[in-house]
Motif scaffolding. Sequence first.
Motif, PDB file in Angstrom:
ATOM      1  N   ASP A 160      37.655  33.178  37.231  1.00 33.12           N
ATOM      2  CA  ASP A 160      36.467  32.668  36.548  1.00 33.12           C
ATOM      3  C   ASP A 160      35.234  33.158  37.306  1.00 33.12           C
ATOM      4  O   ASP A 160      34.979  32.726  38.429  1.00 33.12           O
ATOM      5  CB  ASP A 160      36.505  31.135  36.511  1.00 33.12           C
ATOM      6  N   SER A 173      32.062  32.888  36.359  1.00 32.31           N
ATOM      7  CA  SER A 173      30.840  32.220  35.939  1.00 32.31           C
ATOM      8  C   SER A 173      29.910  32.024  37.136  1.00 32.31           C
ATOM      9  O   SER A 173      30.269  31.400  38.137  1.00 32.31           O
ATOM     10  CB  SER A 173      31.181  30.856  35.329  1.00 32.31           C
ATOM     11  N   GLY A 174      28.720  32.620  37.044  1.00 30.55           N
ATOM     12  CA  GLY A 174      27.743  32.496  38.110  1.00 30.55           C
ATOM     13  C   GLY A 174      28.005  33.373  39.307  1.00 30.55           C
ATOM     14  O   GLY A 174      27.223  33.363  40.268  1.00 30.55           O
ATOM     15  N   SER A 179      35.348  41.137  29.795  1.00 34.05           N
ATOM     16  CA  SER A 179      34.655  39.875  30.065  1.00 34.05           C
ATOM     17  C   SER A 179      33.793  39.393  28.906  1.00 34.05           C
ATOM     18  O   SER A 179      33.065  38.405  29.048  1.00 34.05           O
ATOM     19  CB  SER A 179      33.776  40.031  31.317  1.00 34.05           C
ATOM     20  N   ARG A 189      34.041  35.778  28.214  1.00 34.58           N
ATOM     21  CA  ARG A 189      34.109  34.970  29.423  1.00 34.58           C
ATOM     22  C   ARG A 189      32.697  34.624  29.886  1.00 34.58           C
ATOM     23  O   ARG A 189      31.738  35.289  29.505  1.00 34.58           O
ATOM     24  CB  ARG A 189      34.875  35.717  30.517  1.00 34.58           C
ATOM     25  N   PRO A 190      32.549  33.613  30.721  1.00 42.43           N
ATOM     26  CA  PRO A 190      31.211  33.262  31.220  1.00 42.43           C
ATOM     27  C   PRO A 190      30.585  34.450  31.948  1.00 42.43           C
ATOM     28  O   PRO A 190      31.286  35.192  32.648  1.00 42.43           O
ATOM     29  CB  PRO A 190      31.492  32.107  32.186  1.00 42.43           C
ATOM     30  N   PRO A 191      29.285  34.645  31.795  1.00 41.70           N
ATOM     31  CA  PRO A 191      28.648  35.826  32.372  1.00 41.70           C
ATOM     32  C   PRO A 191      28.558  35.763  33.892  1.00 41.70           C
ATOM     33  O   PRO A 191      28.478  34.689  34.492  1.00 41.70           O
ATOM     34  CB  PRO A 191      27.246  35.808  31.745  1.00 41.70           C
ATOM     35  N   ALA A 192      28.575  36.953  34.494  1.00 46.73           N
ATOM     36  CA  ALA A 192      28.390  37.094  35.930  1.00 46.73           C
ATOM     37  C   ALA A 192      27.118  37.899  36.184  1.00 46.73           C
ATOM     38  O   ALA A 192      26.620  38.596  35.299  1.00 46.73           O
ATOM     39  CB  ALA A 192      29.590  37.800  36.554  1.00 46.73           C
ATOM     40  N   ARG A 193      26.577  37.793  37.383  1.00 42.70           N
ATOM     41  CA  ARG A 193      25.450  38.628  37.795  1.00 42.70           C
ATOM     42  C   ARG A 193      26.001  39.962  38.299  1.00 42.70           C
ATOM     43  O   ARG A 193      26.984  39.987  39.052  1.00 42.70           O
ATOM     44  CB  ARG A 193      24.633  37.947  38.893  1.00 42.70           C
TER      45      ARG A 193
END
Length: 276
Positions: A92, A94-95, A115, A118-122
């Motif tokens: 995961d 996320s963040g 992705s 899926r929750p976004p990443a930086r």
Amino acid sequence: MALSLAISPCPNDTFVFDALVHGRVPGAPPVEVTYADVDVTNTAAERGAFDLVKVSYAALPWLLDKYHLLPCGGALGRGCGPLLLGRGDREDLSGATVAVPGDRTTAYLLFRLWSAKRPPARIEVVPFHEIMPAVAAGRYDAGLVIHEARFTYQRYGLTSLVDLGEWWERDTGLPIPLGAILARRGTVDPAAPTEWVRESVRQAWADPAASREYVLAHAQEMELEVVDRHIGLYVNDFTAALGDEGYAAVEALLGRAAAAGLTPQLSNSSAILRNA
């Protein structure tokens, strides 16, 4: 007149191009070589900077107006996809902050496709040889790696969170297209470099020892076992000829990317790629 060529310093590229670079391909002109990270060559190709250039397949939608795709010399295969690495088993993201080797690399395009739901990443772009040390040091939560990192990441105490090549193959049944060789339009007739590159590949396979010194002089990982495994994985039948399956893999990658809004749409992509 010398031919300008840009490739990476990685063992697969130096192995493939050794004979061409060192004047052992009959009929080929002298070659002036620039060695650069693929993110650099992707950008340089957009400016039309080289006669022959190794780029990411993911960058083709921005480059085919200036370049022909050669049906040989690149990196495409199975079991050779990018890995998403981390210090634990976290999938995961996320963040999380993820280091990637270039914003138009195939590795990053695969990551974006994987992705999408899926929750976004930086994301931060980092030269690929700096990614593993940076993730190990805690500067990034995860890193997307390519090439010989597949064989050495455990040395940094890292784990493979996702094998994006395995994901792609399972989802599509196709090999993964990584790096392409392009010939500049209006400067190079693509038929000629196609034959030069194929002859260079043929010589590399016929006498692997001939390129050893050259390959090791440029390899970032000098361990012979790693270099040999790298070449064995990334230089394969698709290097000599893309063939129908290779072209199908490229069309699938670019088609999915365009459908997801990640790259420009190539109209009649099959004709453009095969007759590029």
